[in-house]
Design a protein around this motif. Sequence first.
Motif, PDB file in Angstrom:
ATOM      1  N   ASN A 132       0.846  -1.194   0.000  1.00 50.18           N
ATOM      2  CA  ASN A 132       0.000   0.000   0.000  1.00 50.18           C
ATOM      3  C   ASN A 132       0.885   1.249   0.000  1.00 50.18           C
ATOM      4  N   ILE A 133       1.395   1.596  -1.171  1.00 53.91           N
ATOM      5  CA  ILE A 133       2.304   2.733  -1.292  1.00 53.91           C
ATOM      6  C   ILE A 133       1.583   4.051  -1.005  1.00 53.91           C
ATOM      7  N   LYS A 134       0.331   4.143  -1.387  1.00 53.04           N
ATOM      8  CA  LYS A 134      -0.412   5.392  -1.195  1.00 53.04           C
ATOM      9  C   LYS A 134      -0.473   5.782   0.279  1.00 53.04           C
ATOM     10  N   ILE A 135      -0.808   4.826   1.140  1.00 50.24           N
ATOM     11  CA  ILE A 135      -0.862   5.113   2.577  1.00 50.24           C
ATOM     12  C   ILE A 135       0.548   5.284   3.135  1.00 50.24           C
ATOM     13  N   ALA A 136       1.487   4.491   2.642  1.00 51.78           N
ATOM     14  CA  ALA A 136       2.875   4.603   3.106  1.00 51.78           C
ATOM     15  C   ALA A 136       3.423   6.000   2.843  1.00 51.78           C
ATOM     16  N   SER A 137       3.061   6.591   1.708  1.00 55.76           N
ATOM     17  CA  SER A 137       3.559   7.930   1.386  1.00 55.76           C
ATOM     18  C   SER A 137       3.020   8.972   2.359  1.00 55.76           C
ATOM     19  N   LYS A 138       1.800   8.766   2.852  1.00 53.60           N
ATOM     20  CA  LYS A 138       1.228   9.702   3.829  1.00 53.60           C
ATOM     21  C   LYS A 138       1.987   9.607   5.153  1.00 53.60           C
ATOM     22  N   TYR A 139       2.309   8.377   5.570  1.00 54.24           N
ATOM     23  CA  TYR A 139       3.118   8.205   6.776  1.00 54.24           C
ATOM     24  C   TYR A 139       4.488   8.853   6.598  1.00 54.24           C
TER      25      TYR A 139
END
Length: 268
Positions: A132-139
């Motif tokens: 889940n790169i999309k959520i990882a980028s937010k973190y």
Amino acid sequence: MTSLKKAKGKARRAAKAKAKEDEAVTNQPLGAQASQRNDAPMSGTTTTARCNHGLVPSHYHPQSHVASNNLQTCKWFLQAFVNEFDGTAGDFLAAYHATKEKCAVVWNDPSMMEFVVSFLLACGAGKVMEGNIKIASKYAALACYFEQYIQVELLNTRPFPNWPKIKELYAANSHTTVSFLKRRIPCSCLDEKYKEVKSIPKIGLCCSPECPLPCGKTELSATMCCSRCRAANYCSRKCQVAAWQGHRGECGFYAELKAKFKENKENS
């Protein structure tokens, strides 16, 4: 006297039981801890069962129950911050001002802020491994913002946050996200993933509101930085000129901050 002894014995047994419980929770993988509580700051704040990616609460303080409290405080702080965060890359400051008094115990504590950063990096790495790169980028973006808050406000090692980098992480692709997280976690969990994505060009953002590119996204290598303030990136000279009227004020502000910071460092 007998009743007093019984009461003391009961209190000691209760204290030992609580200590064992805290130690058991603290030494579980972070994902297991989050699943046992309803105070996770954002959905999916988990890491893999195999590795906590550098966040080992029991190592944060020799007394595990204190470390557990730090983890709970970290989650409470992030929940408060995210509640004030509208989900756009430009709203970090608004969320800070909305929580700086309520969460002053965290904002003003360098060690606690470092723990928050470590928590976010661990969660981000876990999300990468889940795909889940999309959520990882937010973190990653949140970790970068708090990391730079420490440098600017608590350690005074830089004049202001690197806003282009923070915003780029918020909209980052897999290469940008994995590269950022990989450099900051002590384990090798993202090494293989990095090999998979390193050939993908990193994404940069154009700061011009009139940028013709979708969402202002372009290859990072193609962006140019404002040479005066270095707080804004553009995809072309045309976009930089078009954005100048709006950027002029903040450009002067950041340039002045840089000059004062340099002067203070030279005089200290």
